[in-house]
Design a protein around this motif. Structure first.
Motif, mmCIF file in Angstrom:
data_model
loop_
_atom_site.group_PDB
_atom_site.id
_atom_site.type_symbol
_atom_site.label_atom_id
_atom_site.label_comp_id
_atom_site.label_asym_id
_atom_site.label_seq_id
_atom_site.Cartn_x
_atom_site.Cartn_y
_atom_site.Cartn_z
ATOM 1 N N VAL A 1 0.813 -1.213 0.000
ATOM 2 C CA VAL A 1 0.000 0.000 0.000
ATOM 3 C C VAL A 1 0.848 1.266 0.000
ATOM 4 O O VAL A 1 0.497 2.276 -0.610
ATOM 5 N N THR A 2 1.995 1.200 0.690
ATOM 6 C CA THR A 2 2.779 2.414 0.942
ATOM 7 C C THR A 2 3.161 3.146 -0.330
ATOM 8 O O THR A 2 3.008 4.372 -0.425
ATOM 9 N N ALA A 3 3.658 2.416 -1.325
ATOM 10 C CA ALA A 3 4.106 3.082 -2.565
ATOM 11 C C ALA A 3 2.935 3.769 -3.275
ATOM 12 O O ALA A 3 3.088 4.860 -3.835
ATOM 13 N N LEU A 4 1.762 3.124 -3.251
ATOM 14 C CA LEU A 4 0.583 3.732 -3.879
ATOM 15 C C LEU A 4 0.181 5.006 -3.130
ATOM 16 O O LEU A 4 -0.156 6.029 -3.730
ATOM 17 N N ARG A 5 0.213 4.933 -1.794
ATOM 18 C CA ARG A 5 -0.151 6.108 -1.002
ATOM 19 C C ARG A 5 0.853 7.235 -1.206
ATOM 20 O O ARG A 5 0.473 8.408 -1.277
ATOM 21 N N ASP A 6 2.136 6.880 -1.302
ATOM 22 C CA ASP A 6 3.157 7.906 -1.538
ATOM 23 C C ASP A 6 2.898 8.614 -2.872
ATOM 24 O O ASP A 6 3.019 9.841 -2.976
ATOM 25 N N ALA A 7 2.551 7.842 -3.899
ATOM 26 C CA ALA A 7 2.273 8.429 -5.221
ATOM 27 C C ALA A 7 1.063 9.363 -5.147
ATOM 28 O O ALA A 7 1.038 10.428 -5.786
ATOM 29 N N LEU A 8 0.050 8.986 -4.362
ATOM 30 C CA LEU A 8 -1.120 9.852 -4.161
ATOM 31 C C LEU A 8 -0.714 11.160 -3.490
ATOM 32 O O LEU A 8 -1.119 12.248 -3.915
ATOM 33 N N LEU A 9 0.070 11.040 -2.424
ATOM 34 C CA LEU A 9 0.447 12.224 -1.654
ATOM 35 C C LEU A 9 1.340 13.159 -2.467
ATOM 36 O O LEU A 9 1.313 14.375 -2.275
ATOM 37 N N ARG A 10 2.118 12.591 -3.388
ATOM 38 C CA ARG A 10 2.975 13.420 -4.244
ATOM 39 C C ARG A 10 2.216 13.975 -5.449
ATOM 40 O O ARG A 10 2.779 14.715 -6.251
ATOM 41 N N GLY A 11 0.957 13.559 -5.615
ATOM 42 C CA GLY A 11 0.174 14.056 -6.742
ATOM 43 C C GLY A 11 0.503 13.383 -8.067
ATOM 44 O O GLY A 11 0.134 13.885 -9.129
ATOM 45 N N GLU A 12 1.184 12.228 -8.023
ATOM 46 C CA GLU A 12 1.529 11.518 -9.269
ATOM 47 C C GLU A 12 0.334 10.748 -9.818
ATOM 48 O O GLU A 12 0.277 10.424 -11.003
ATOM 49 N N VAL A 13 -0.595 10.401 -8.926
ATOM 50 C CA VAL A 13 -1.844 9.760 -9.357
ATOM 51 C C VAL A 13 -2.989 10.469 -8.635
ATOM 52 O O VAL A 13 -2.783 11.118 -7.610
ATOM 53 N N ASP A 14 -4.195 10.372 -9.206
ATOM 54 C CA ASP A 14 -5.358 11.035 -8.606
ATOM 55 C C ASP A 14 -6.082 10.159 -7.595
ATOM 56 O O ASP A 14 -6.653 10.652 -6.628
ATOM 57 N N PHE A 15 -6.087 8.867 -7.846
ATOM 58 C CA PHE A 15 -6.695 7.947 -6.884
ATOM 59 C C PHE A 15 -6.043 6.579 -7.042
ATOM 60 O O PHE A 15 -5.300 6.338 -7.985
ATOM 61 N N ALA A 16 -6.280 5.728 -6.043
ATOM 62 C CA ALA A 16 -5.641 4.408 -6.044
ATOM 63 C C ALA A 16 -6.651 3.361 -5.619
ATOM 64 O O ALA A 16 -7.617 3.660 -4.901
ATOM 65 N N VAL A 17 -6.434 2.146 -6.093
ATOM 66 C CA VAL A 17 -7.295 1.020 -5.728
ATOM 67 C C VAL A 17 -6.435 -0.008 -4.987
ATOM 68 O O VAL A 17 -5.370 -0.392 -5.461
ATOM 69 N N HIS A 18 -6.916 -0.417 -3.825
ATOM 70 C CA HIS A 18 -6.228 -1.441 -3.029
ATOM 71 C C HIS A 18 -7.193 -2.589 -2.767
ATOM 72 O O HIS A 18 -8.407 -2.403 -2.734
ATOM 73 N N SER A 19 -6.635 -3.775 -2.521
ATOM 74 C CA SER A 19 -7.427 -4.818 -1.860
ATOM 75 C C SER A 19 -7.581 -4.354 -0.418
ATOM 76 O O SER A 19 -6.589 -4.068 0.258
ATOM 77 N N LEU A 20 -8.828 -4.263 0.037
ATOM 78 C CA LEU A 20 -9.048 -3.665 1.357
ATOM 79 C C LEU A 20 -8.291 -4.415 2.448
ATOM 80 O O LEU A 20 -7.812 -3.816 3.403
ATOM 81 N N LYS A 21 -8.145 -5.728 2.307
ATOM 82 C CA LYS A 21 -7.470 -6.470 3.371
ATOM 83 C C LYS A 21 -5.983 -6.139 3.466
ATOM 84 O O LYS A 21 -5.343 -6.449 4.458
#
Length: 319
Positions: free
Chosen positions: A61-81
């Motif tokens: 999850v961390t890398a996806l969240r980092d990309a969100l926080l840096r504005g590199e992506v607008d939203f992200a999809v995770h497996s909730l678990k």
């Protein structure tokens, strides 16, 4: 002028790409904007260590969240678990869509069901939660099995069975459905026997909390029943202070009277990985109308489980 595409951050695995593709289509429909997938490699994808050793939940999850926080992506999809139970203030869990099949499944050689496995069968899974419950289930059937820790994507795991290295592997039904491989399942394991991971079968759609327009648009994909259920499950997990290395299963479902949903039932289990000791309890309450009510249900059940000795069974957790 064409609307600018929304950038959806996703892991690169075939499963992640499949579930992100499905979300991308749905988001395009509600926003009227094109959605492009941005592939991001996470530590959990590249590390060969067992999940319990590299810190469990957050590794995908961390890398996806980092990309969100840096504005590199607008939203992200995770497996909730895969999501850690704490939600960062800067990110909004904008939508939890309708959940897929929550069950675990067996993919075994020769079409075997779990009850048909030979004594001493070698069953692959990377999950202490599955190990604990599979060993207990086997014992109930008068079987002994050997649970073998494995990692890898769906192809890799099923490959161990095809190559004859393992008698079977246990996977999440939802993942196989999303990549169109349900036909390989030899046994669907009922939730009464094997409780799933908290949030199993559900997806989480995250975006920056301050992007009010996107938060509102994504919220159209939210399913309030799924959200209430997974919130209760994750609250139980958080209250048990369990990372993904602890063998915790949880499942919340709705009890209906005819067409009217009357109550939410939450079941939880924690146990030793050899299955010799399980603490399994359930609680039922009114359908939660708020986030806090769903959280309270999880905390109440966790307190009961801790009182019954659950804490002593979680010595395997990694801090």
């Amino acid at each position: 002028m064409t609307e600018q595409a929304l950038r959806l951050g996703t892991r690169r695995s075939r499963l992640a790409m499949a579930q992100s593709g499905q979300v991308a289509d749905a988001v395009s429909q509600v926003t009227g904007r094109p959605v492009e997938l941005v592939e991001i490699t996470t530590y959990g994808d590249t590390s060969r260590e067992h999940l319990a050793q590299i810190g469990g939940t957050g590794v995908f999850v961390t890398a996806l969240r980092d990309a969100l926080l840096r504005g590199e992506v607008d939203f992200a999809v995770h497996s909730l678990k895969d999501l850690p139970t704490g939600q960062p203030d800067e990110l909004a869990l904008a939508a939890v869509p309708v959940r897929a099949d929550v069950r675990d499944v067996l993919v075994a050689r020769d079409g075997l069901t779990f009850a048909e496995l030979p004594d001493g069968a070698r069953i692959g899974t990377g999950s202490p939660r599955r190990m604990a419950q599979l060993n207990a289930y086997a014992r109930d059937l008068g079987l002994t099995i050997e649970t073998v820790p494995i990692r890898g994507n769906i192809d890799t795991r099923i490959g161990f069975v095809r190559a004859g290295e393992l008698d079977g592997v246990v996977l999440a039904a939802a993942g196989l459905q999303r990549v169109g491989r349900t036909g390989e399942v030899t046994d669907f394991l009922p939730v009464d026997t094997i409780l799933p991971a908290p949030g199993q079968g559900a997806l989480a759609i995250e975006c920056a909390a301050d992007n009010a327009d996107l938060v509102a648009a994504l919220a159209e994909l939210d399913d309030p029943y799924t959200r209430a259920a997974v919130t209760a499950e994750r609250s139980l997990l958080a209250a048990l202070e369990a990372g993904c290395s602890a063998p915790v299963g949880a499942f919340a479902d709705f009890l209906a009277d005819g067409q009217t949903v009357k109550e939410l039932r939450l079941r939880g289990v924690v146990g030793t990985t050899d299955g010799s000791t399980l603490v399994q309890l359930s609680t039922t309450g009114p359908v939660p109308e708020t986030h806090d009510q769903a959280m309270a249900l999880g905390r109440e059940l966790a307190a009961e489980m801790l009182a019954k000795g659950a804490a002593g069974l979680m010595g395997e957790r990694v801090h």
